[in-house]
Motif scaffolding. Structure first.
Motif, PDB file in Angstrom:
ATOM      1  N   SER A   1       0.815  -1.209   0.000  1.00  0.00           N
ATOM      2  CA  SER A   1       0.000   0.000   0.000  1.00  0.00           C
ATOM      3  C   SER A   1       0.848   1.257   0.000  1.00  0.00           C
ATOM      4  CB  SER A   1      -0.908   0.015   1.228  1.00  0.00           C
ATOM      5  OG  SER A   1      -1.728  -1.116   1.218  1.00  0.00           O
ATOM      6  N   ASN A   2       2.038   1.169   0.585  1.00  0.00           N
ATOM      7  CA  ASN A   2       2.884   2.346   0.630  1.00  0.00           C
ATOM      8  C   ASN A   2       3.328   2.782  -0.763  1.00  0.00           C
ATOM      9  OD1 ASN A   2       4.405  -0.011   0.557  1.00  0.00           O
ATOM     10  ND2 ASN A   2       6.181   0.968   1.474  1.00  0.00           N
ATOM     11  N   GLU A   3       3.491   1.842  -1.676  1.00  0.00           N
ATOM     12  CA  GLU A   3       3.868   2.208  -3.039  1.00  0.00           C
ATOM     13  C   GLU A   3       2.719   2.918  -3.749  1.00  0.00           C
ATOM     14  OE1 GLU A   3       5.598  -1.065  -5.144  1.00  0.00           O
ATOM     15  OE2 GLU A   3       7.116  -1.379  -3.594  1.00  0.00           O
ATOM     16  N   ALA A   4       1.498   2.466  -3.517  1.00  0.00           N
ATOM     17  CA  ALA A   4       0.334   3.140  -4.100  1.00  0.00           C
ATOM     18  C   ALA A   4       0.190   4.532  -3.491  1.00  0.00           C
ATOM     19  CB  ALA A   4      -0.932   2.327  -3.864  1.00  0.00           C
ATOM     20  N   ALA A   5       0.416   4.646  -2.184  1.00  0.00           N
ATOM     21  CA  ALA A   5       0.342   5.957  -1.527  1.00  0.00           C
ATOM     22  C   ALA A   5       1.408   6.884  -2.092  1.00  0.00           C
ATOM     23  CB  ALA A   5       0.508   5.800  -0.017  1.00  0.00           C
ATOM     24  N   LYS A   6       2.595   6.363  -2.341  1.00  0.00           N
ATOM     25  CA  LYS A   6       3.675   7.178  -2.912  1.00  0.00           C
ATOM     26  C   LYS A   6       3.269   7.697  -4.285  1.00  0.00           C
ATOM     27  CE  LYS A   6       8.599   6.987  -4.110  1.00  0.00           C
ATOM     28  NZ  LYS A   6       8.719   8.389  -4.030  1.00  0.00           N
ATOM     29  N   ILE A   7       2.654   6.840  -5.099  1.00  0.00           N
ATOM     30  CA  ILE A   7       2.193   7.272  -6.422  1.00  0.00           C
ATOM     31  C   ILE A   7       1.174   8.396  -6.279  1.00  0.00           C
ATOM     32  CG2 ILE A   7       0.824   6.547  -8.430  1.00  0.00           C
ATOM     33  CD1 ILE A   7       2.201   3.801  -8.169  1.00  0.00           C
ATOM     34  N   LEU A   8       0.235   8.244  -5.343  1.00  0.00           N
ATOM     35  CA  LEU A   8      -0.786   9.272  -5.144  1.00  0.00           C
ATOM     36  C   LEU A   8      -0.161  10.599  -4.705  1.00  0.00           C
ATOM     37  CD1 LEU A   8      -3.564   7.152  -3.414  1.00  0.00           C
ATOM     38  CD2 LEU A   8      -3.693   8.195  -5.674  1.00  0.00           C
ATOM     39  N   PHE A   9       0.773  10.553  -3.762  1.00  0.00           N
ATOM     40  CA  PHE A   9       1.395  11.788  -3.283  1.00  0.00           C
ATOM     41  C   PHE A   9       2.277  12.435  -4.351  1.00  0.00           C
ATOM     42  CE2 PHE A   9       0.174  10.322   0.963  1.00  0.00           C
ATOM     43  CZ  PHE A   9      -0.336  11.504   1.465  1.00  0.00           C
ATOM     44  N   ASP A  10       3.000  11.621  -5.117  1.00  0.00           N
ATOM     45  CA  ASP A  10       3.804  12.169  -6.218  1.00  0.00           C
ATOM     46  C   ASP A  10       2.909  12.812  -7.267  1.00  0.00           C
ATOM     47  OD1 ASP A  10       6.102  11.311  -4.973  1.00  0.00           O
ATOM     48  OD2 ASP A  10       6.387   9.551  -6.274  1.00  0.00           O
ATOM     49  N   PHE A  11       1.791  12.156  -7.573  1.00  0.00           N
ATOM     50  CA  PHE A  11       0.851  12.695  -8.552  1.00  0.00           C
ATOM     51  C   PHE A  11       0.238  13.997  -8.029  1.00  0.00           C
ATOM     52  CE2 PHE A  11      -3.023  12.893 -11.105  1.00  0.00           C
ATOM     53  CZ  PHE A  11      -2.536  12.567 -12.358  1.00  0.00           C
ATOM     54  N   ALA A  12      -0.075  14.032  -6.733  1.00  0.00           N
ATOM     55  CA  ALA A  12      -0.640  15.245  -6.130  1.00  0.00           C
ATOM     56  C   ALA A  12       0.359  16.398  -6.207  1.00  0.00           C
ATOM     57  CB  ALA A  12      -1.027  14.977  -4.674  1.00  0.00           C
ATOM     58  N   LYS A  13       1.634  16.078  -6.005  1.00  0.00           N
ATOM     59  CA  LYS A  13       2.662  17.118  -6.075  1.00  0.00           C
ATOM     60  C   LYS A  13       2.810  17.633  -7.500  1.00  0.00           C
ATOM     61  CE  LYS A  13       6.729  15.767  -4.890  1.00  0.00           C
ATOM     62  NZ  LYS A  13       8.051  15.447  -4.346  1.00  0.00           N
ATOM     63  N   ASP A  14       2.732  16.712  -8.473  1.00  0.00           N
ATOM     64  CA  ASP A  14       2.890  17.096  -9.880  1.00  0.00           C
ATOM     65  C   ASP A  14       1.715  17.928 -10.384  1.00  0.00           C
ATOM     66  OD1 ASP A  14       5.270  15.730  -9.906  1.00  0.00           O
ATOM     67  OD2 ASP A  14       4.478  13.969 -10.944  1.00  0.00           O
ATOM     68  N   THR A  15       0.491  17.523 -10.038  1.00  0.00           N
ATOM     69  CA  THR A  15      -0.688  18.202 -10.580  1.00  0.00           C
ATOM     70  C   THR A  15      -1.180  19.328  -9.689  1.00  0.00           C
ATOM     71  OG1 THR A  15      -2.234  16.682  -9.527  1.00  0.00           O
ATOM     72  CG2 THR A  15      -1.479  16.124 -11.751  1.00  0.00           C
ATOM     73  N   GLY A  16      -1.012  19.173  -8.390  1.00  0.00           N
ATOM     74  CA  GLY A  16      -1.511  20.178  -7.455  1.00  0.00           C
ATOM     75  C   GLY A  16      -3.020  20.113  -7.261  1.00  0.00           C
ATOM     76  N   LYS A  17      -3.667  19.114  -7.822  1.00  0.00           N
ATOM     77  CA  LYS A  17      -5.131  19.051  -7.740  1.00  0.00           C
ATOM     78  C   LYS A  17      -5.642  17.852  -6.945  1.00  0.00           C
ATOM     79  CE  LYS A  17      -5.735  21.545 -12.030  1.00  0.00           C
ATOM     80  NZ  LYS A  17      -6.105  21.490 -13.420  1.00  0.00           N
ATOM     81  N   LEU A  18      -4.835  16.837  -6.784  1.00  0.00           N
ATOM     82  CA  LEU A  18      -5.243  15.651  -6.040  1.00  0.00           C
ATOM     83  C   LEU A  18      -4.892  15.855  -4.573  1.00  0.00           C
ATOM     84  CD1 LEU A  18      -6.257  12.639  -6.551  1.00  0.00           C
ATOM     85  CD2 LEU A  18      -3.868  12.028  -6.273  1.00  0.00           C
ATOM     86  N   THR A  19      -5.811  15.504  -3.685  1.00  0.00           N
ATOM     87  CA  THR A  19      -5.567  15.629  -2.248  1.00  0.00           C
ATOM     88  C   THR A  19      -5.857  14.295  -1.588  1.00  0.00           C
ATOM     89  OG1 THR A  19      -6.347  17.919  -2.352  1.00  0.00           O
ATOM     90  CG2 THR A  19      -6.147  16.934  -0.174  1.00  0.00           C
ATOM     91  N   VAL A  20      -4.848  13.733  -0.951  1.00  0.00           N
ATOM     92  CA  VAL A  20      -5.037  12.475  -0.241  1.00  0.00           C
ATOM     93  C   VAL A  20      -5.670  12.800   1.110  1.00  0.00           C
ATOM     94  CG1 VAL A  20      -3.910  10.452   0.737  1.00  0.00           C
ATOM     95  CG2 VAL A  20      -3.106  11.396  -1.426  1.00  0.00           C
ATOM     96  N   LYS A  21      -6.810  12.160   1.380  1.00  0.00           N
ATOM     97  CA  LYS A  21      -7.563  12.436   2.608  1.00  0.00           C
ATOM     98  C   LYS A  21      -7.124  11.540   3.762  1.00  0.00           C
ATOM     99  CE  LYS A  21     -11.874  13.548   0.182  1.00  0.00           C
ATOM    100  NZ  LYS A  21     -13.299  13.177   0.123  1.00  0.00           N
ATOM    101  N   GLY A  22      -6.846  10.287   3.461  1.00  0.00           N
ATOM    102  CA  GLY A  22      -6.493   9.327   4.499  1.00  0.00           C
ATOM    103  C   GLY A  22      -6.597   7.929   3.943  1.00  0.00           C
ATOM    104  N   GLY A  23      -6.568   6.942   4.838  1.00  0.00           N
ATOM    105  CA  GLY A  23      -6.631   5.582   4.356  1.00  0.00           C
ATOM    106  C   GLY A  23      -6.989   4.584   5.426  1.00  0.00           C
ATOM    107  N   TYR A  24      -7.232   3.382   4.975  1.00  0.00           N
ATOM    108  CA  TYR A  24      -7.494   2.232   5.824  1.00  0.00           C
ATOM    109  C   TYR A  24      -6.473   1.188   5.413  1.00  0.00           C
ATOM    110  CZ  TYR A  24     -10.014  -1.691   7.949  1.00  0.00           C
ATOM    111  OH  TYR A  24     -10.359  -2.787   8.705  1.00  0.00           O
ATOM    112  N   VAL A  25      -5.413   1.065   6.216  1.00  0.00           N
ATOM    113  CA  VAL A  25      -4.294   0.192   5.867  1.00  0.00           C
ATOM    114  C   VAL A  25      -4.039  -0.762   7.021  1.00  0.00           C
ATOM    115  CG1 VAL A  25      -1.850   0.123   5.256  1.00  0.00           C
ATOM    116  CG2 VAL A  25      -3.269   2.014   4.452  1.00  0.00           C
ATOM    117  N   GLY A  26      -4.022  -2.038   6.722  1.00  0.00           N
ATOM    118  CA  GLY A  26      -3.751  -3.030   7.749  1.00  0.00           C
ATOM    119  C   GLY A  26      -4.744  -2.982   8.894  1.00  0.00           C
ATOM    120  N   LYS A  27      -6.003  -2.784   8.560  1.00  0.00           N
ATOM    121  CA  LYS A  27      -7.109  -2.708   9.529  1.00  0.00           C
ATOM    122  C   LYS A  27      -6.937  -1.550  10.507  1.00  0.00           C
ATOM    123  CE  LYS A  27      -8.089  -7.636   9.267  1.00  0.00           C
ATOM    124  NZ  LYS A  27      -9.094  -7.677   8.292  1.00  0.00           N
TER     125      LYS A  27
END
Length: 181
Positions: free
Chosen positions: A93-119
């Protein structure tokens, strides 16, 4: 918790069941606000996530709340407000989160709200810190190189010793016996 009507329309019931079916195939979920992204950007993000065996899906918040509630996934309702895309991940999941944060930094439009990881529920700050941790495959590679390094040095030292000994015994002149005349 989502408000449940006494009599649900069949289409809504089917949508909730479809959401449950989609969610049940995955272990971890990362919630992001995708407001302002173009179709091209969302497609690019989906492609990047697919490389890491993750899926980005947009589900109506109310349907997602009901589906997560029926699956006993507690605490995610806070992240299901406004336009929400759900990154669903089976492992790493950390790799997917990294992709999301990198994409958010590149576009400036995506905002990661939170997650449900490992219960466990992760807020945005915790999921960002989690994204900086190496993935499972990277950690295994690091462990194997740490184990392999000393073994390779020992093997090289032993081989050098064997080579040196064989060279010493092979380089020594063989005493010749005088020929009988």
């Amino acid at each position: 918790m989502a408000i449940m009507a006494k009599k649900l329309q069949p289409a809504k019931t089917a949508a909730i069941e479809e959401a449950k079916k989609s969610f049940s195939d995955y272990n971890d979920f990362i919630f992001a606000d995708y407001r302002g992204l173009t179709v091209e950007q969302i497609t690019t993000l989906r492609d990047k996530l697919r490389e890491k065996e993750a899926v980005l899906k947009v589900v109506k918040n109310n349907f997602a709340r009901v589906a997560f509630g029926e699956m006993n996934v507690e605490g995610v309702a806070d992240y299901l407000s406004g336009p929400t895309a759900i990154a669903m991940v089976k492992e790493d999941s950390n790799e997917a989160a990294k992709i999301l944060f990198d994409f958010a930094k590149d576009t400036g439009k995506l905002t990661v709200k939170g997650g449900y990881v490992g219960k466990e529920i992760y807020d945005a700050a915790k999921i960002e810190a989690f994204s900086k941790v190496p993935g499972k495959k990277q950690l295994i590679a690091m462990l194997m190189s740490a184990i392999n390094g000393p073994a390779q040095k020992l093997a090289a030292t032993l081989q050098a010793y064997v080579d040196k000994k064989s060279q010493e015994s092979g380089d020594a002149p063989v005493a010749e016996t005088p020929a009988a005349e």
